[in-house]
Design a protein around this motif. Structure first.
Motif, PDB file in Angstrom:
ATOM      1  N   TYR A  57       0.838  -1.203   0.000  1.00  0.00           N
ATOM      2  CA  TYR A  57       0.000   0.000   0.000  1.00  0.00           C
ATOM      3  C   TYR A  57       0.873   1.253   0.000  1.00  0.00           C
ATOM      4  O   TYR A  57       0.584   2.244  -0.668  1.00  0.00           O
ATOM      5  CB  TYR A  57      -0.917   0.011   1.224  1.00  0.00           C
ATOM      6  CG  TYR A  57      -2.014  -1.027   1.193  1.00  0.00           C
ATOM      7  CD1 TYR A  57      -2.308  -1.740   0.032  1.00  0.00           C
ATOM      8  CD2 TYR A  57      -2.771  -1.294   2.337  1.00  0.00           C
ATOM      9  CE1 TYR A  57      -3.313  -2.693   0.013  1.00  0.00           C
ATOM     10  CE2 TYR A  57      -3.778  -2.240   2.319  1.00  0.00           C
ATOM     11  CZ  TYR A  57      -4.046  -2.939   1.164  1.00  0.00           C
ATOM     12  OH  TYR A  57      -5.038  -3.872   1.145  1.00  0.00           O
ATOM     13  N   SER A  76     -14.611  -4.243   1.067  1.00  0.00           N
ATOM     14  CA  SER A  76     -13.956  -3.698   2.265  1.00  0.00           C
ATOM     15  C   SER A  76     -12.443  -3.654   2.093  1.00  0.00           C
ATOM     16  O   SER A  76     -11.773  -2.733   2.560  1.00  0.00           O
ATOM     17  CB  SER A  76     -14.326  -4.541   3.489  1.00  0.00           C
ATOM     18  OG  SER A  76     -13.911  -5.885   3.312  1.00  0.00           O
ATOM     19  N   ARG A  77     -11.895  -4.671   1.400  1.00  0.00           N
ATOM     20  CA  ARG A  77     -10.450  -4.707   1.186  1.00  0.00           C
ATOM     21  C   ARG A  77     -10.006  -3.564   0.276  1.00  0.00           C
ATOM     22  O   ARG A  77      -8.986  -2.908   0.512  1.00  0.00           O
ATOM     23  CB  ARG A  77     -10.078  -6.040   0.559  1.00  0.00           C
ATOM     24  CG  ARG A  77      -8.589  -6.254   0.412  1.00  0.00           C
ATOM     25  CD  ARG A  77      -8.140  -7.329   1.336  1.00  0.00           C
ATOM     26  NE  ARG A  77      -6.703  -7.493   1.295  1.00  0.00           N
ATOM     27  CZ  ARG A  77      -6.088  -8.538   1.801  1.00  0.00           C
ATOM     28  NH1 ARG A  77      -6.789  -9.497   2.353  1.00  0.00           N
ATOM     29  NH2 ARG A  77      -4.781  -8.627   1.764  1.00  0.00           N
ATOM     30  N   GLY A 102     -10.339  -0.312   2.137  1.00  0.00           N
ATOM     31  CA  GLY A 102      -9.254  -0.219   3.102  1.00  0.00           C
ATOM     32  C   GLY A 102      -7.934   0.182   2.462  1.00  0.00           C
ATOM     33  O   GLY A 102      -7.167   0.978   3.023  1.00  0.00           O
ATOM     34  N   GLN A 103      -7.665  -0.373   1.263  1.00  0.00           N
ATOM     35  CA  GLN A 103      -6.442  -0.010   0.563  1.00  0.00           C
ATOM     36  C   GLN A 103      -6.435   1.467   0.190  1.00  0.00           C
ATOM     37  O   GLN A 103      -5.451   2.167   0.389  1.00  0.00           O
ATOM     38  CB  GLN A 103      -6.286  -0.847  -0.710  1.00  0.00           C
ATOM     39  CG  GLN A 103      -5.033  -0.468  -1.512  1.00  0.00           C
ATOM     40  CD  GLN A 103      -5.038  -1.054  -2.911  1.00  0.00           C
ATOM     41  OE1 GLN A 103      -5.936  -1.804  -3.268  1.00  0.00           O
ATOM     42  NE2 GLN A 103      -4.040  -0.706  -3.703  1.00  0.00           N
ATOM     43  N   LEU A 114      -8.120   3.912   1.544  1.00  0.00           N
ATOM     44  CA  LEU A 114      -8.016   4.753   2.743  1.00  0.00           C
ATOM     45  C   LEU A 114      -6.581   4.760   3.267  1.00  0.00           C
ATOM     46  O   LEU A 114      -6.081   5.803   3.707  1.00  0.00           O
ATOM     47  CB  LEU A 114      -8.966   4.245   3.829  1.00  0.00           C
ATOM     48  CG  LEU A 114     -10.458   4.518   3.619  1.00  0.00           C
ATOM     49  CD1 LEU A 114     -11.283   3.880   4.727  1.00  0.00           C
ATOM     50  CD2 LEU A 114     -10.742   6.017   3.564  1.00  0.00           C
ATOM     51  N   THR A 115      -5.936   3.596   3.230  1.00  0.00           N
ATOM     52  CA  THR A 115      -4.552   3.520   3.707  1.00  0.00           C
ATOM     53  C   THR A 115      -3.626   4.345   2.832  1.00  0.00           C
ATOM     54  O   THR A 115      -2.784   5.110   3.328  1.00  0.00           O
ATOM     55  CB  THR A 115      -4.076   2.059   3.744  1.00  0.00           C
ATOM     56  OG1 THR A 115      -4.966   1.289   4.561  1.00  0.00           O
ATOM     57  CG2 THR A 115      -2.666   1.964   4.304  1.00  0.00           C
ATOM     58  N   ALA A 162     -13.374   8.160   1.904  1.00  0.00           N
ATOM     59  CA  ALA A 162     -14.181   6.958   2.132  1.00  0.00           C
ATOM     60  C   ALA A 162     -15.321   6.834   1.120  1.00  0.00           C
ATOM     61  O   ALA A 162     -15.528   5.769   0.531  1.00  0.00           O
ATOM     62  CB  ALA A 162     -14.730   6.969   3.554  1.00  0.00           C
ATOM     63  N   TRP A 204     -15.599   3.882  -1.609  1.00  0.00           N
ATOM     64  CA  TRP A 204     -16.697   2.916  -1.449  1.00  0.00           C
ATOM     65  C   TRP A 204     -17.553   2.865  -2.709  1.00  0.00           C
ATOM     66  O   TRP A 204     -17.943   1.782  -3.169  1.00  0.00           O
ATOM     67  CB  TRP A 204     -17.539   3.317  -0.240  1.00  0.00           C
ATOM     68  CG  TRP A 204     -18.711   2.396   0.004  1.00  0.00           C
ATOM     69  CD1 TRP A 204     -18.689   1.195   0.657  1.00  0.00           C
ATOM     70  CD2 TRP A 204     -20.060   2.607  -0.410  1.00  0.00           C
ATOM     71  NE1 TRP A 204     -19.943   0.637   0.686  1.00  0.00           N
ATOM     72  CE2 TRP A 204     -20.806   1.486   0.033  1.00  0.00           C
ATOM     73  CE3 TRP A 204     -20.712   3.618  -1.096  1.00  0.00           C
ATOM     74  CZ2 TRP A 204     -22.174   1.351  -0.191  1.00  0.00           C
ATOM     75  CZ3 TRP A 204     -22.076   3.501  -1.329  1.00  0.00           C
ATOM     76  CH2 TRP A 204     -22.795   2.385  -0.881  1.00  0.00           C
TER      77      TRP A 204
END
Length: 420
Positions: A4, A330-331, A334-335, A337-338, A401, A405
């Protein structure tokens, strides 16, 4: 996480302009937010010589009115009589101190030297030195006996000591204030003007001041003093407030014409920053600071949303390919956002340094004082750096987010053909 991070760096290199705008927007947002936090921190947090500020209660304003509403109206400092009869005898605080509401300029000189200038003098009592934790470099504070005897003694700052004597080892030497000799009892580390409740360049007993001791008006209610209570713990605040109001009622029962009113005082340091004493209302500063905080947080978020949506559109084929190989929504979110948090954190670090720079430039106006000096203990606190991290996380979450999403929820075929 390593991948990431590599992806985030690759995105910065691939889209330098967009990344620059994200980092700059984040930096300015964090800087402005932290400037507000710094003002709040300096006025309310604990550091020397107000290391016990969390246990401190302030009683700074009072009014005295007759039955027709005439008298000492609007609030001001207190007279020696009401302080002596009403507040010093209180049992619920651990310590009670009364000091002059303002500093006073006095011509300061030392015999045999040419240095002469006006110094800021604060009139205090002997308890002042146990309520505030000044660090003594030389000598010690004046005693209760010296105060009660109205002896001309003084404690001076190390800056004044070096300016007039060339050294701080001067306990026992003599300093002239308005041509009156004062024996120097001790030398303390200089205090910033930002610590307005304890600031001074020279501290002397208020018992030597005829104006303070005999200059009361409105039957001893009005004068030149303010009172600080040091509680055993913050849990005792309500007990101290109740005893204070009870003492005021008892004092008023013996008044011939004027009655004292202290509203809902004493108040703590946070209330003191926002409190509008007359009328017991929260001052507009509270709502003003909240509005500014919201503005500094939301404006960059709305600007960053557009950039994030554009970047996510360009990466839809990549996201579609990942989904085709089994990556969950979600994965993927999450990536994104990271990756975005890494960029946001860069802006946050820059914003941290910018906030300190901005604050140093505008400190006098922000703290409503002149020639304010700042000490590391006022600024460099763990909560300050933690706030930086929290603000970065909020900006990242609110700006990245929703676009991430939305893109991750799109159909695989639509994502793969997004650029066709």
């Amino acid at each position: 996480m390593r991948l990431y991070f590599i992806q985030a760096i690759a995105n910065i290199r691939e889209n330098p302009l967009a990344s620059f705008l994200v980092i700059l927007g984040t930096a300015l947002s964090v800087a402005m937010m932290l400037v507000l936090i710094l003002v709040f921190q300096i006025k309310t947090s604990s550091f020397a010589p107000v290391s016990e500020r969390h246990r401190l209660l302030y009683l700074e304003k009072i009014e005295g009115l007759d039955e027709k509403g005439n008298g000492y109206i609007g609030g001001g400092a207190m007279g020696y009589r009401i302080v002596k009869d009403c507040f010093y005898p209180m049992s619920s605080p651990e310590k009670t101190t009364a000091v002059s509401a303002n500093t006073y300029s006095k011509r300061t000189a030392v015999s045999g030297t040419k240095t002469i200038r006006e110094c800021d003098i604060r009139f205090v009592d002997a308890s002042f030195w146990s309520v505030f934790d000044f660090r003594f470099i030389n000598g010690k504070p004046f005693t209760e006996a010296s105060f009660n005897s109205a002896l001309p003694v003084a404690v001076i700052s190390d800056r004044v000591a070096r300016e007039f004597f060339g050294t701080t080892e001067i306990a026992g030497k003599t300093l002239q204030l308005d041509y009156v000799d004062y024996a120097v009892q001790g030398v303390v580390v200089s205090v910033s003007k930002a610590v307005e409740e304890a600031y001074g360049e020279i501290w002397i007993p208020y018992s030597v001041s005829r104006d303070i001791m005999t200059g009361d008006f409105v039957e001893g209610i009005g004068g030149q003093l303010q009172v600080f209570f040091l509680a055993k713990s913050p849990a005792d605040f309500d007990k101290i407030r109740k005893e204070t109001q009870s003492r005021i009622e008892s004092f008023n029962s013996g008044q011939e014409r004027y009655k004292a009113n202290i509203w809902k005082q004493p108040i703590n340091s946070i209330q003191r920053m926002f409190y509008f004493v007359q009328g017991d209302r929260v001052h507009g500063n509270a709502s003003g600071m909240l509005m500014l905080a919201a503005l500094f947080l939301l404006l960059p978020i709305f600007n960053l949303l557009g950039i994030m949506i554009s970047q996510n559109q360009k990466r839809r084929p990549e996201i579609g390919l990942r989904k085709a190989f089994g990556a969950t929504t979600s994965r993927i979110v999450g990536q994104r956002l990271t990756e975005n948090f890494i960029i946001t954190l860069m802006g946050g670090v820059i914003g941290l340094f910018l906030s300190i720079l901005f604050f140093f430039i505008a400190k006098d106006g922000l703290l409503e004082r002149t020639d304010v000096t700042l000490q590391p203990g006022m600024i460099l606190k763990p909560a300050f750096f933690l706030t930086t991290l929290v603000v970065c996380m909020l900006i990242n979450l609110l700006s990245a987010a929703i676009p991430a999403w939305k893109t991750a929820r799109s159909q695989v075929t639509d994502s793969l053909n997004a650029n066709i």
